[in-house]
Design a protein around this motif. Structure first.
Motif, mmCIF file in Angstrom:
data_model
loop_
_atom_site.group_PDB
_atom_site.id
_atom_site.type_symbol
_atom_site.label_atom_id
_atom_site.label_comp_id
_atom_site.label_asym_id
_atom_site.label_seq_id
_atom_site.Cartn_x
_atom_site.Cartn_y
_atom_site.Cartn_z
ATOM 1 N N LEU A 270 0.801 -1.213 0.000
ATOM 2 C CA LEU A 270 0.000 0.000 0.000
ATOM 3 C C LEU A 270 0.845 1.279 0.000
ATOM 4 C CD1 LEU A 270 -3.026 -0.501 2.435
ATOM 5 C CD2 LEU A 270 -3.109 0.358 0.100
ATOM 6 N N TYR A 271 1.898 1.287 0.788
ATOM 7 C CA TYR A 271 2.652 2.515 1.003
ATOM 8 C C TYR A 271 3.059 3.233 -0.285
ATOM 9 C CZ TYR A 271 3.062 2.508 6.079
ATOM 10 O OH TYR A 271 2.790 2.607 7.419
ATOM 11 N N PRO A 272 3.750 2.573 -1.216
ATOM 12 C CA PRO A 272 4.176 3.300 -2.428
ATOM 13 C C PRO A 272 3.013 3.753 -3.303
ATOM 14 C CG PRO A 272 4.623 0.946 -2.643
ATOM 15 C CD PRO A 272 4.237 1.183 -1.219
ATOM 16 N N VAL A 273 1.912 3.001 -3.282
ATOM 17 C CA VAL A 273 0.753 3.371 -4.099
ATOM 18 C C VAL A 273 0.082 4.623 -3.545
ATOM 19 C CG1 VAL A 273 -1.488 2.607 -4.960
ATOM 20 C CG2 VAL A 273 0.400 0.977 -4.790
ATOM 21 N N ILE A 274 -0.067 4.673 -2.221
ATOM 22 C CA ILE A 274 -0.713 5.834 -1.596
ATOM 23 C C ILE A 274 0.049 7.117 -1.896
ATOM 24 C CG2 ILE A 274 -1.285 6.901 0.623
ATOM 25 C CD1 ILE A 274 -1.853 4.142 1.719
ATOM 26 N N GLN A 275 1.364 7.024 -1.956
ATOM 27 C CA GLN A 275 2.177 8.213 -2.134
ATOM 28 C C GLN A 275 2.024 8.854 -3.515
ATOM 29 O OE1 GLN A 275 3.682 9.254 0.592
ATOM 30 N NE2 GLN A 275 3.001 7.385 1.632
ATOM 31 N N VAL A 276 1.604 8.075 -4.522
ATOM 32 C CA VAL A 276 1.623 8.597 -5.892
ATOM 33 C C VAL A 276 0.269 8.527 -6.605
ATOM 34 C CG1 VAL A 276 4.063 8.068 -6.204
ATOM 35 C CG2 VAL A 276 2.338 6.342 -6.797
ATOM 36 N N VAL A 277 -0.814 8.369 -5.864
ATOM 37 C CA VAL A 277 -2.138 8.269 -6.494
ATOM 38 C C VAL A 277 -2.511 9.610 -7.132
ATOM 39 C CG1 VAL A 277 -4.602 7.974 -6.083
ATOM 40 C CG2 VAL A 277 -2.972 6.444 -4.997
ATOM 41 N N VAL A 278 -2.556 9.641 -8.473
ATOM 42 C CA VAL A 278 -2.889 10.877 -9.180
ATOM 43 C C VAL A 278 -3.873 10.656 -10.322
ATOM 44 C CG1 VAL A 278 -0.707 12.038 -8.640
ATOM 45 C CG2 VAL A 278 -0.877 10.593 -10.685
ATOM 46 N N ASP A 279 -4.077 9.401 -10.741
ATOM 47 C CA ASP A 279 -4.985 9.168 -11.865
ATOM 48 C C ASP A 279 -5.856 7.941 -11.605
ATOM 49 O OD1 ASP A 279 -3.439 6.860 -12.459
ATOM 50 O OD2 ASP A 279 -2.089 8.051 -13.716
ATOM 51 N N SER A 280 -6.746 7.668 -12.552
ATOM 52 C CA SER A 280 -7.726 6.595 -12.389
ATOM 53 C C SER A 280 -7.092 5.209 -12.356
ATOM 54 C CB SER A 280 -8.755 6.664 -13.522
ATOM 55 O OG SER A 280 -8.119 6.531 -14.784
ATOM 56 N N VAL A 281 -5.993 5.024 -13.101
ATOM 57 C CA VAL A 281 -5.315 3.727 -13.121
ATOM 58 C C VAL A 281 -4.729 3.417 -11.748
ATOM 59 C CG1 VAL A 281 -3.402 2.408 -14.101
ATOM 60 C CG2 VAL A 281 -4.786 3.875 -15.577
ATOM 61 N N GLN A 282 -4.107 4.436 -11.157
ATOM 62 C CA GLN A 282 -3.529 4.239 -9.822
ATOM 63 C C GLN A 282 -4.623 4.064 -8.772
ATOM 64 O OE1 GLN A 282 -1.273 7.812 -10.029
ATOM 65 N NE2 GLN A 282 0.635 6.794 -10.594
ATOM 66 N N MET A 283 -5.730 4.738 -8.964
ATOM 67 C CA MET A 283 -6.853 4.579 -8.044
ATOM 68 C C MET A 283 -7.395 3.152 -8.097
ATOM 69 S SD MET A 283 -7.601 7.199 -6.185
ATOM 70 C CE MET A 283 -9.274 6.812 -5.717
ATOM 71 N N GLU A 284 -7.443 2.588 -9.298
ATOM 72 C CA GLU A 284 -7.905 1.212 -9.438
ATOM 73 C C GLU A 284 -6.955 0.235 -8.750
ATOM 74 O OE1 GLU A 284 -9.023 -2.007 -12.981
ATOM 75 O OE2 GLU A 284 -8.570 0.089 -13.475
ATOM 76 N N SER A 285 -5.659 0.479 -8.900
ATOM 77 C CA SER A 285 -4.661 -0.360 -8.243
ATOM 78 C C SER A 285 -4.785 -0.255 -6.730
ATOM 79 C CB SER A 285 -3.261 0.069 -8.685
ATOM 80 O OG SER A 285 -2.271 -0.675 -7.985
ATOM 81 N N LEU A 286 -5.000 0.969 -6.248
ATOM 82 C CA LEU A 286 -5.163 1.190 -4.808
ATOM 83 C C LEU A 286 -6.387 0.444 -4.287
ATOM 84 C CD1 LEU A 286 -4.466 2.604 -2.150
ATOM 85 C CD2 LEU A 286 -5.819 4.570 -2.946
ATOM 86 N N ALA A 287 -7.474 0.496 -5.045
ATOM 87 C CA ALA A 287 -8.710 -0.157 -4.609
ATOM 88 C C ALA A 287 -8.516 -1.659 -4.454
ATOM 89 C CB ALA A 287 -9.827 0.140 -5.610
ATOM 90 N N LYS A 288 -7.772 -2.260 -5.367
ATOM 91 C CA LYS A 288 -7.521 -3.704 -5.293
ATOM 92 C C LYS A 288 -6.702 -4.063 -4.055
ATOM 93 C CE LYS A 288 -7.712 -4.604 -10.279
ATOM 94 N NZ LYS A 288 -6.951 -5.042 -11.480
ATOM 95 N N ILE A 289 -5.684 -3.248 -3.770
ATOM 96 C CA ILE A 289 -4.825 -3.530 -2.609
ATOM 97 C C ILE A 289 -5.599 -3.330 -1.310
ATOM 98 C CG2 ILE A 289 -2.695 -2.911 -1.416
ATOM 99 C CD1 ILE A 289 -1.617 -1.897 -4.092
ATOM 100 N N VAL A 290 -6.418 -2.287 -1.283
ATOM 101 C CA VAL A 290 -7.230 -2.025 -0.090
ATOM 102 C C VAL A 290 -8.215 -3.173 0.137
ATOM 103 C CG1 VAL A 290 -8.998 -0.534 0.911
ATOM 104 C CG2 VAL A 290 -7.000 0.474 -0.197
ATOM 105 N N ALA A 291 -8.784 -3.675 -0.946
ATOM 106 C CA ALA A 291 -9.726 -4.800 -0.827
ATOM 107 C C ALA A 291 -9.007 -6.034 -0.281
ATOM 108 C CB ALA A 291 -10.344 -5.106 -2.187
ATOM 109 N N GLU A 292 -7.782 -6.262 -0.743
ATOM 110 C CA GLU A 292 -7.010 -7.405 -0.255
ATOM 111 C C GLU A 292 -6.652 -7.227 1.218
ATOM 112 O OE1 GLU A 292 -5.264 -10.907 0.178
ATOM 113 O OE2 GLU A 292 -6.384 -10.273 -1.610
ATOM 114 N N LEU A 293 -6.299 -6.009 1.597
ATOM 115 C CA LEU A 293 -6.013 -5.738 3.009
ATOM 116 C C LEU A 293 -7.257 -5.982 3.856
ATOM 117 C CD1 LEU A 293 -4.219 -4.719 5.301
ATOM 118 C CD2 LEU A 293 -4.874 -2.375 4.677
ATOM 119 N N GLY A 294 -8.417 -5.598 3.335
ATOM 120 C CA GLY A 294 -9.663 -5.823 4.060
ATOM 121 C C GLY A 294 -9.930 -7.295 4.280
#
Length: 350
Positions: A270-294
């Motif tokens: 999660l850490y590196p993704v959170i630091q650079v979220v600026v577009d929809s592609v990165q948001m989608e990647s973040l959502a997948k990781i957050v779902a896995e963490l959940g």
């Protein structure tokens, strides 16, 4: 969780306390042997159930729950065996009573330590939930709060637990008191002592694995004579578990517990993704990781809850057995020793 500093330290400072009972002396009848063999067959079946099909199952909360359940069942079997042997407490040798009471109080101490650690780990779940809540937002400020919660979780999980740190010395003391009393004149006593031997081996093995999983600093190897029918199964289980513990200790992992490792992996991702979220592609990647963490967080929470119930159940099994023995001794005005394991002054209980 503390790193392994003495993973290969032996739990046998006094030599191997598990000495086989002498085959000489009172002959055991075929009926008593049948009772003993049935008991040991059940013990071996539990050992087989604990032998995982894959090493990845070892040191999971589900395996630990199964192991603690096996302890509860085996200790309950001892109570049933005493009934089948028609060996009332007032006929017990004084040494048997000393051994039972001495071991039981140490097992209660271990249960308290394990419950304390499980409660501590469960408390970390609140930090994970807070992080997940903040990660549901697209606000940079909320992401910062999520990172703070995740940092708090990692610091909390990595901190030590004084009660767990004492488990090694408790197990050392337990092993030092596990010498089997010699039984000279009682065939039923021989059967009881041999059955208790098997349960002691299982108990020390499981508790030492728990101590290793929670502290990352201890493990043990028990040498069991091949004369016992369940010995080969136990040896296979012990070798498999101890080898996996050794591998995990040497790998530098954050934790040796599967469910905690899964959560930690998601946190690191999660850490590196959170630091650079600026577009929809990165948001989608973040959502997948957050779902896995959940998912990992929920699995960890459920596993901790189930294991806590089993540890509490084992505590009650040991406590009720101890209380029943003391009650029987009082009703029979039997002489037992005050200050178990220490002062040998006798006291009449009535």
């Amino acid at each position: 969780m503390s790193r392994a500093q003495d993973a290969n330290r032996s739990f046998f400072p006094f030599g191997n306390p598990f000495r086989m009972m002498s085959p000489k002396g009172t002959k055991i009848s075929s009926q008593l042997l049948s009772v003993l063999h049935a008991f040991e067959a059940n013990l071996e079946e539990r050992l087989k159930k604990l032998t995982p099909k894959s090493k990845d199952e070892i040191l999971s909360l589900s395996w630990m729950t199964l192991a603690m359940r096996a302890l509860c069942e085996s200790h309950n079997d001892i109570k049933t065996l005493i009934t089948e042997l028609e060996l009332p407490v007032h006929d017990w040798d004084e040494k048997w009573i000393d051994v039972y009471l001495d071991i039981s109080v140490k097992l209660l101490d271990l249960c308290i330590a394990f419950s304390s650690e499980l409660s501590r780990l469960s408390h970390g779940h609140l930090l994970l939930q807070c992080a997940l809540h903040n990660l549901g937002s697209s606000s940079t400020k909320q992401y910062d709060r999520a990172c703070s919660s995740l940092d708090g979780w990692k610091q909390h999980i990595g901190s030590g637990n004084p009660r767990i740190e004492k488990c090694g010395s408790i197990l050392d003391d337990l092993l030092g008191s596990l010498d089997l009393p010699k039984v000279k004149k009682s065939a039923k006593g021989k059967v009881l002592m041999q059955a208790m031997y098997g349960v002691k081996v299982l108990t020390v093995f499981v508790c030492s694995v728990f101590a290793a999983a929670f502290s990352g600093s201890t493990k043990t190897k028990l040498d069991v004579s091949e004369i016992y029918s369940w010995a080969p199964t136990f040896k296979g289980l012990q070798d498999l578990v101890n080898e996996e513990i050794r591998v995990r200790f040497s790998s530098g992992r954050f934790t040796v517990l599967n469910e905690l490792e899964s959560v930690d992996s998601s946190v690191k991702e999660l850490y590196p993704v959170i630091q650079v979220v600026v577009d929809s592609v990165q948001m989608e990647s973040l959502a997948k990781i957050v779902a896995e963490l959940g998912r990992s967080t929920e699995k960890l929470s459920q596993g901790l809850d189930l294991l806590t119930k089993e540890v509490d159940g084992f505590f009650q099994v040991v406590l009720t057995g101890r209380d029943a023995l003391l009650s029987s001794l009082r009703s029979g005005a039997t002489v037992i020793h005050n200050n178990i394991g220490g002062n040998r002054d006798a006291q009449i209980l009535s």
